[in-house]
Enzyme design. Structure first.
Site, short mmCIF file in Angstrom:
data_model
loop_
_atom_site.label_atom_id
_atom_site.label_comp_id
_atom_site.label_asym_id
_atom_site.label_seq_id
_atom_site.Cartn_x
_atom_site.Cartn_y
_atom_site.Cartn_z
N ASP A 34 -5.73 -3.82 -21.29
CA ASP A 34 -6.75 -4.76 -20.85
C ASP A 34 -7.56 -4.11 -19.75
O ASP A 34 -7.07 -3.21 -19.10
CB ASP A 34 -6.09 -6.01 -20.23
CG ASP A 34 -5.51 -6.91 -21.28
OD1 ASP A 34 -5.83 -6.70 -22.45
OD2 ASP A 34 -4.73 -7.81 -20.91
N ASP A 48 -2.43 -13.45 -27.08
CA ASP A 48 -2.16 -12.02 -27.19
C ASP A 48 -0.78 -11.73 -27.77
O ASP A 48 -0.49 -10.61 -28.17
CB ASP A 48 -2.23 -11.36 -25.80
CG ASP A 48 -3.66 -11.27 -25.30
OD1 ASP A 48 -4.58 -11.34 -26.13
OD2 ASP A 48 -3.84 -11.11 -24.08
N ASP A 90 -1.93 -10.67 -21.93
CA ASP A 90 -1.52 -11.69 -20.96
C ASP A 90 -1.51 -13.10 -21.54
O ASP A 90 -0.53 -13.80 -21.44
CB ASP A 90 -2.37 -11.61 -19.68
CG ASP A 90 -3.85 -11.47 -19.95
OD1 ASP A 90 -4.27 -11.70 -21.11
OD2 ASP A 90 -4.60 -11.15 -19.01
MG MG Z 1 -8.66 -11.88 -18.67
#
Ligand code: MG
Ligand code: ADP
Length: 846
Positions: free
Chosen positions: A304, A594, A590
């Protein structure tokens, strides 16, 4: 405004403690620990050990009392060693489990605290959000768009909506919040919950079998068979040569005990567990042991952006409003509409504990930044939200990339929406500019998107704002036909350590990839700054991915390193592509959405701070600091562990081979047995235990992050390990027999010759253990102080050897005799010659 702060007060800490005493812990049945006794018993769970014990008892009855007792002592010492190892491993794994235990967000007095879910008590007010597992049975007090997955409890896969209505407000322990958020009161905990009634164990860390361990177990079986055959041959040949049958039987069994690397797969577990605790020190919490092995082979890290590659400390720099861009540092933002959107459509909570206002804002970094644009102290903020009443909310999720609230106002209810600018603009038909609301033209749209282009190119994260008046009850279209207000642009600088971590990845042959929900330009600008992307590597956006077939995406994946404006579903496709390209993929996540991608990845990585329960449960590793650099550190540890396992496999197998061959060669060339059973067992004790464990504690060398990642299917014996073991084992055997023959040649008696053999065999192993530390360096280049455990272990073993040679009592027990200097020189010569020559060869090659 109706929010967690103003309306609900949690229990005081005292009250909570009192209730905990009364109701106990919020846990489902006690976890069963493996008792130390069970671990001890396991040490004797081995057929060959029992044969040895049986043989010893016979020898005791037949009068060889000293021999029998010594053998028993050695057997016990071996098992104690094994016990200590396993016990420690077990405990450290349990400690990990403890660390990964679920937490709950709870109101205590009027601040929100995170506590262990097991400390919840009835009456607690908890805050539940998408991705959480409900920590106890609760009743919803206030909620927004709660969607639950209750399949664990009811077995029904259909998701259920919940709200604060009387007949639909129960949340059950263990069920998953798919969407929305709620404030709820705990009504039952632990075994009193619905889940407790079913008494199903939840959410425990699985002790999955490590593939490497399994492979070693099956290898172990083959080795056992080979050992047994050789021992059998040695015994039979001894008997044929007219030795005592019983003596030969004991010899065969002892040899089998010494030669069978029974500790191999146990030491693998120990090494993995030790590695896991080292990783923990570097902030990576491993949830599944086998992940440690896989980590070392990682060839792609998909990360990410926000919070992992960047600091997640956002600050608004610019605001686009009324057709122009304002520098927030220089000019005040004068727009009540913008203020309402950014402050009311905001998830932050003020926790009064902190003196500094900015520090006391708790919540999403984006929201924090937006709030601080308009307020710089708590009093003003509280005054402002006091009379605002929120009647509806659609929370943020990474698919929608926007948030909405409906606020009760005199002129009628108004919706305020904020989110990714392109998505907001698409839903706007009007614009509010310089005091008037008018139609939004195509020109306006172009102009606004151009501003966004500019801001994002400067690596700024952009949030658009819009509103809509006159929202009727049950209006399903509050996010359509909006009035555009403006855009905020904030900076979120990269983490300082990330640049170096990316560089380290590159050198280690690992490709770092950024996957983000953010704008293409913002993503690229940051990726370029930290070295993930350059001018050549393009950015692939979510919309572009949608237009690609799986095969086309596969082609694109080979070059792309930045993916922007993606949804969790794209993440899943990307992981699959990389896996198809034969990569070992690590993937972070997160949000609750996901979880599938995290599960699909070879190494699923969850965020410790911002991650949700569900993603954590799907993951094999949790980053306690949400930091990309931690992933790289974990990969490095993974490689070190894998290497250490190779080291002690090399050591254990070549040494055991040496022991067996010594006896085998001796019986081939028809000499007297060079070692007695008791001596063989002693060798096993002195060389197989501590030195092997210490080898597993070895630190890695720097070069470890300069090699290409291993391929997933590479055998642990690859890259010449098999050959090394075989050659060294044979040479140790030959040299030891030569030492025996040298003794004979100089006319020494049998006991002295055997002492020479014993010394040579032990010493050559204790020298070889240092060589095993590196596959490239010679023993002359070795830095001994980098593994003091090993030095210590070797010293202990040498002391043991000296004691049994020079202490008269032990000498009688082990049938050894004190040696003079010349005899020691023979031992030293034959035990060090191979290592010496080998090291010279290595040096010259360089
Ligand atoms: Mg975010
Ligand atoms: P990432 O975590 O990869 O940066 P997110 O899914 O958090 O991606 O965000 C994607 C986009 O959604 C952002 O670029 C931003 O425009 C918008 N966004 C993020 N957080 C919020 C928020 N709290 N409120 C409104 N919009 C947001």
């Amino acid at each position: 405004m109706v929010n967690e702060k103003s309306n609900f007060r949690g229990l005081s800490e005292d009250e909570a403690l009192k209730r905990q005493k009364r109701f106990g812990l919020n846990v489902l049945e006690e976890k069963k620990r493996i008792s130390p006794f069970a671990i001890l018993i396991q040490q004797y769970n081995d057929f060959i050990i029992w044969v040895l014990i049986g043989a010893t008892i016979i020898s005791f009855i037949m009068g060889e009392k000293a021999d029998a007792i010594t053998i028993l002592i050695i057997v016990i010492m071996n098992s104690v060693l094994g016990f200590i190892q396993e016990y420690k491993t077990e405990r450290s794994l349990e400690a990990l489990k403890e660390m990964a235990a679920p937490t709950a967000k709870v109101m205590r007095k009027d601040s929100v605290v995170v506590i262990k879910a097991e400390c919840l008590v009835p009456g607690d007010v908890v805050i539940i959000e998408s991705g959480d597992r409900v920590p106890a049975d609760c009743i919803i007090e206030e909620s927004a768009g709660i969607l639950m997955d209750e399949s664990l409890l009811t077995g029904e896969s259909e998701n259920v909506e919940k709200n604060a209505d009387k007949n639909n407000n129960s949340l059950f322990m263990g069920t998953i919040v798919l969407n929305g958020k709620a404030i709820a009161k705990v009504v039952a905990i632990g075994m009193a919950t619905e889940m407790g009634k079913i008494a199903k164990m939840l959410n425990s860390i699985k002790r999955e079998k490590s593939p490497l361990k399994e492979k070693l177990d099956s290898l172990g079986k083959i080795l056992v068979l080979i050992c047994l055959i050789i021992c059998f041959v040695v015994t039979i040949m001894g008997v044929l040569r007219g030795n005592d049958k019983y003596e030969m039987f004991l010899l065969g069994v002892s040899l089998a005990v010494a030669a069978i690397p029974e500790g191999l797969s146990a030491i693998v577990t120990v090494a993995l567990a030790l590695g896991v605790s080292r990783m923990l020190k570097r902030n990576a919490l491993v949830r599944k042991l086998p992940a440690v092995e896989t980590l070392g082979c990682t060839s792609i890290i998909c990360s990410d952006k926000t919070g992992t590659l960047t600091q997640n400390k956002m600050k608004v720099l610019k605001i686009y409003l009324n057709g122009r861009v304002i520098d927030v540092n220089k000019e005040k933002v004068n727009s009540e509409l913008l203020r309402k959107t950014f402050v009311l459509c905001n998830d932050c909570i003020i926790s009064s504990k902190s003196k500094n206002f900015e520090e006391s804002i708790k919540g999403d970094a984006t929201d924090k930044a937006l709030l601080s644009v308009f307020f710089n102290n708590e009093r003003d903020y509280k005054e402002y939200i006091k009379d605002k009443i929120k009647i509806y909310e659609i929370p943020f999720d990474s698919n929608r990339k926007r948030v909405s609230v409906v606020i009760k106002e005199k002129l009628g209810n108004t919706a305020y929406i904020k989110g990714a600018p392109e998505i907001i603009i698409k839903r706007c038909n009007y614009i509010y500019e310089n005091g008037e609301c008018r139609l939004l033209t195509t020109e306006d749209k172009k102009r606004i998107l151009k501003v966004v282009e500019g801001m994002t190119r400067e690596a700024l994260r952009c949030i658009g704002a819009a509103y809509k008046r006159n929202i009727k009850n049950n209006d399903k279209t509050i996010e359509d036909n909006l009035v555009f207000i403006g855009i905020a642009a904030m900076k979120d600088p990269p983490r300082e350590e990330v640049k170096e971590a990316v560089f380290k990845c590159r050198r280690a042959g690992i490709k770092p990839v950024m996957i983000t929900g953010d704008h293409k330009n913002t993503a690229f600008a940051i990726a370029r700054e930290i070295g993930i992307a350059d001018e050549k590597s393009g950015v692939l956006t979510g919309t572009e991915i949608d237009d690609l077939s799986d095969n086309e995406l596969l082609e694109k994946c080979k070059k792309t390193t930045v993916y922007s404006r993606v949804t969790p579903n794209h993440k899943l496709r990307i992981v699959r592509c990389y896996k198809k390209l034969n990569n070992v993929v690590a993937m972070t996540g997160d949000g609750v959405n996901d979880a599938p991608a995290v599960k699909e990845a070879d190494i699923g990585i969850a965020m410790g701070i911002s991650g949700t329960d569900v993603t954590k449960e799907a993951s094999s590793m949790i980053l306690l600091d949400d930091n990309f650099a931690t992933i790289v550190a974990a990969v490095e540890e993974g490689r070190i562990i894998y290497n250490n396992i190779r080291k002690f496999i090399r050591y254990l197998l070549s040494c055991n081979l040496g022991e067996v061959l010594t006896m085998f060669l001796a019986s081939l060339i028809n000499i007297q047995t060079p070692l007695l059973p008791i001596q063989i067992l002693f060798i096993n004790l002195a060389t197989d235990g501590l030195p092997a464990i210490a080898l597993g504690l070895d630190s890695g060398d720097k070069a470890i992050m300069e090699q290409k990642p291993l391929s997933r299917n590479e055998s642990i014996f690859a890259r010449g390990l098999k050959e090394k073991i075989f050659i060294r084992g044979s040479l140790i055997g030959i040299c030891t027999v030569l030492a025996f023959l040298a003794g004979k040649y100089y006319g020494m008696d049998l006991e002295t010759c055997r002492t020479l053999t014993l010394g040579t065999l032990i010493l050559s192993q204790l020298i070889h253990v240092f060589e095993c530390r590196s596959e490239k360096c010679s023993i002359f280049e070795m830095k001994f102080y980098t593994n003091l455990y090993l030095v210590g272990a070797v010293c202990i073993s040498i002391t043991m050897l000296i004691l049994i040679i020079y202490l008269p009592y032990l000498g009688r027990v082990f049938h050894t005799v004190p040696l003079d200097l010349g005899q020691w020189l023979i031992i030293i010569f034959f035990s060090s010659i191979i290592s010496f020559v080998n090291s010279l060869v290595l040096l010259f090659r360089k």
